[in-house]
Design a protein around this motif. Sequence first.
Motif, short mmCIF file in Angstrom:
data_model
loop_
_atom_site.label_atom_id
_atom_site.label_comp_id
_atom_site.label_asym_id
_atom_site.label_seq_id
_atom_site.Cartn_x
_atom_site.Cartn_y
_atom_site.Cartn_z
N SER A 17 19.53 41.54 24.58
CA SER A 17 19.66 40.10 24.80
C SER A 17 21.09 39.63 24.57
N ILE A 18 21.80 40.26 23.62
CA ILE A 18 23.22 39.92 23.44
C ILE A 18 23.97 40.17 24.75
N ASN A 19 23.66 41.31 25.37
CA ASN A 19 24.31 41.67 26.62
C ASN A 19 23.99 40.67 27.72
N ILE A 20 22.75 40.26 27.79
CA ILE A 20 22.34 39.32 28.85
C ILE A 20 23.03 37.97 28.65
N ILE A 21 23.06 37.51 27.39
CA ILE A 21 23.72 36.22 27.13
C ILE A 21 25.19 36.31 27.52
N ALA A 22 25.86 37.40 27.08
CA ALA A 22 27.29 37.55 27.38
C ALA A 22 27.51 37.61 28.89
N THR A 23 26.63 38.31 29.60
CA THR A 23 26.78 38.41 31.06
C THR A 23 26.67 37.04 31.71
N ILE A 24 25.65 36.29 31.31
CA ILE A 24 25.42 35.01 31.97
C ILE A 24 26.52 34.01 31.61
N LEU A 25 26.95 34.01 30.35
CA LEU A 25 27.95 33.02 29.95
C LEU A 25 29.35 33.36 30.48
N ASN A 26 29.69 34.65 30.52
CA ASN A 26 31.09 35.01 30.80
C ASN A 26 31.34 35.59 32.19
N MET A 27 30.31 36.09 32.86
CA MET A 27 30.56 36.91 34.04
C MET A 27 30.20 36.23 35.35
N ARG A 28 29.83 34.95 35.32
CA ARG A 28 29.46 34.29 36.57
C ARG A 28 30.66 34.21 37.51
#
Lengths: 519, 207
Positions: free
Chosen positions: A168-179
């Motif tokens: 879930s840390i990875n998913i949050i980081a992906t959604i917040l930073n990688m759009r």
Amino acid sequence: MATAHHDEHPSGLGRWLMTTNHKDIGTLYLLFALVMFFVGGAMALVIRAELFQPGLQVVDPHFFNQMTTVHALVMVFGVVMPAFTGLANWLIPMMIGAPDMALPRLNNWSFWLLPPAATLLIISLFVPGGGPAGGWTLYPPLSVQTGMGMDFTILSVHLLGMSSILGSINIIATILNMRAPGMTFMKMPMFVWTWLITAYLLLAVMPVLAGAVTMLLTDRHFGTHFFDAAGGGDPVLFQHVFWFFGHPEVYILILPAFGVFSQIIPTFARKPLFGYDTMVYATASIAFLSFIVWAHHMYTVGMPLAGELFFMYATMLIAVPTGVKVFNWIATMWRGSMTFETPMLYAVAGVFTFTMGGLTGLMLSIAPADFQYHDTYFVVAHFHYTIFGGSVLALMGAAYYWLPKWTGHMYNERLGKWQFWLTMIGFHLAFFPQHFLGLAGMPRRIPDYALQFTEFNQWSTVGAFVMGFAQLLLLYIVVQTIRSGRKAGAKVWEGAEGLEWTLSSPPPYHSFAVAPDIK
Amino acid sequence: MTTKADIKSSNRRLARNLLIVAVAMFGFGYALSPMYDLMCKAFGLNGKTGRIEEQAAAQPVDTSRTVTVEFTGLATSGLPWEFKPLVKKMEVHPGETTEVKYLARNLAQEEITGQAIPSVSPGISATHFNKIECFCFTQQTLRPGESREMPVRFVVDAGLDKDVHTITLSYSFFNTDKLSAKKYGGEALGQGENHAHRAHPAMASGS
């Protein structure tokens, strides 16, 4: 990541062990969930075989109790959660125009924690004293007194929890930073939104479960007395800690399913999702409410009236945002140009059965009525309507919906429809009668029952076996689609919207190395 | 336009912060334990009884009201003791200090120490059931075959809800030593044949 992108990758086992590619890891998660689905399903069939007739015939009661316990643990932690994480891995980067997950190596580790965790859980069944047999909720004092199988289970839960937290840390980081530039929050596909909120829920409650089982472990072996009345502890404390995790957990299982429904229904209704903004707010409200309703799982422990009322009203309040979502899906279908390919069948059926499960949930939320329903088959029917009828149907719909994208091949539509109908008929035959069994007073987690319950139990068992064997068909369809089948185009479904459909089917190993333009 | 290195470092920072949240929530799980105890004390939940000093107990006796107090006791499966109240029930007036006795006898061939855990039902009346003296305040050690009459001095205060006419005081007596409890079957589920978790019928007494 800064180096040039290339499509070659290590082959053989090494590719899968060391991969940091979101598509490979997504595939691993999904395959793991599929394997565990059959493991957990076989356990369910042991339970149903024993319950075909009153009296004891197939297994002894202690083994029966292990089956009810491990079936639930496998299905919750080994099937639904990894399967949705697999979908997240495959889809979120493609949906938001990112080249990969934010933390690819962590991603590899999140997945590879799962097989050892599952192994520990299965080993527990074969140690002296057997596996955990006190229900998946692991309530003390039973879980403190039972044999070493419980220690295996506790360590397994630790690993599963670690895996989910890192995921879930990875998913949050992906959604917040990688759009991709231009992909604002309110333009994100609903599936991405529901996963963002789910990931926050996971981050907040999985550590609480880890704490609860650690307390169990130290109570068992290291002389603490958290749950031991003789030492000044209290077994009821465990129920509070467990359900503080447990209720958000059930929304962790269902929110990504809501995301899947919100992707599939607009595609086959050929209309944009109705009330996108309200969907986002409803999801967030459900997540918030999930933290203040936990004690509705334990109305009968002897709470004061004020407590019962608070948890009752708070629980009923959840019906409001959930209703918003259901009505939005119906409004999306309203006057749409609907077609009913297998994914759509699953989505419509999922909304329907989940709503039935929601309705029985509302019945259970009424504290005075719950004293009658508590620990009966009514509860079993309720949560299978929500978790199977919601989450698992969404997963199957998602599999049919995105399988052509993942594999580049179209699945066999005729077999897909067969698999759908067999699953639905089996499911309702298995679980609908359990409502009546529960209302008539048949307790859950007991291998024997009174004679008057025989007929409904036999229907239920027949339904369970139909449903179980329909999944062999699912396996066949998936394998067939991976190996052969009509070539699928980039935009598999004519009504599909979203960035993942702009990529070829199957998508290149590294997609969106250059961020796409967002309209 | 952010560079790849920027994204990488902000990913790391975010991951670290989220990990801190996870660790904090692990701590929160543990914090629920003292919070639960505080809530139980503050609201008298879960049948936990109050304890007060002799002088604080002194209050006018309300002879217009009688409350039935019932007594039960159970020696749990790991404690080979006979344990029972000498009086099964009695009528008291709110404000009146009353004493009853429980009997414990060690049936084993060795010295054993036990701890009694009280519980009051209905739970809602627990805050109004105050004990001045109780054998549950300390551990009790009995030599082989020794028996002991143990007092409980209590007062039901006038604040008790008017609808409550009967209060049940119950004790569960536990073996304080885990190994000894296991020896007498306290951990019945153990490794093997005996899956049933049951108290020794001869030793479980009380109401």
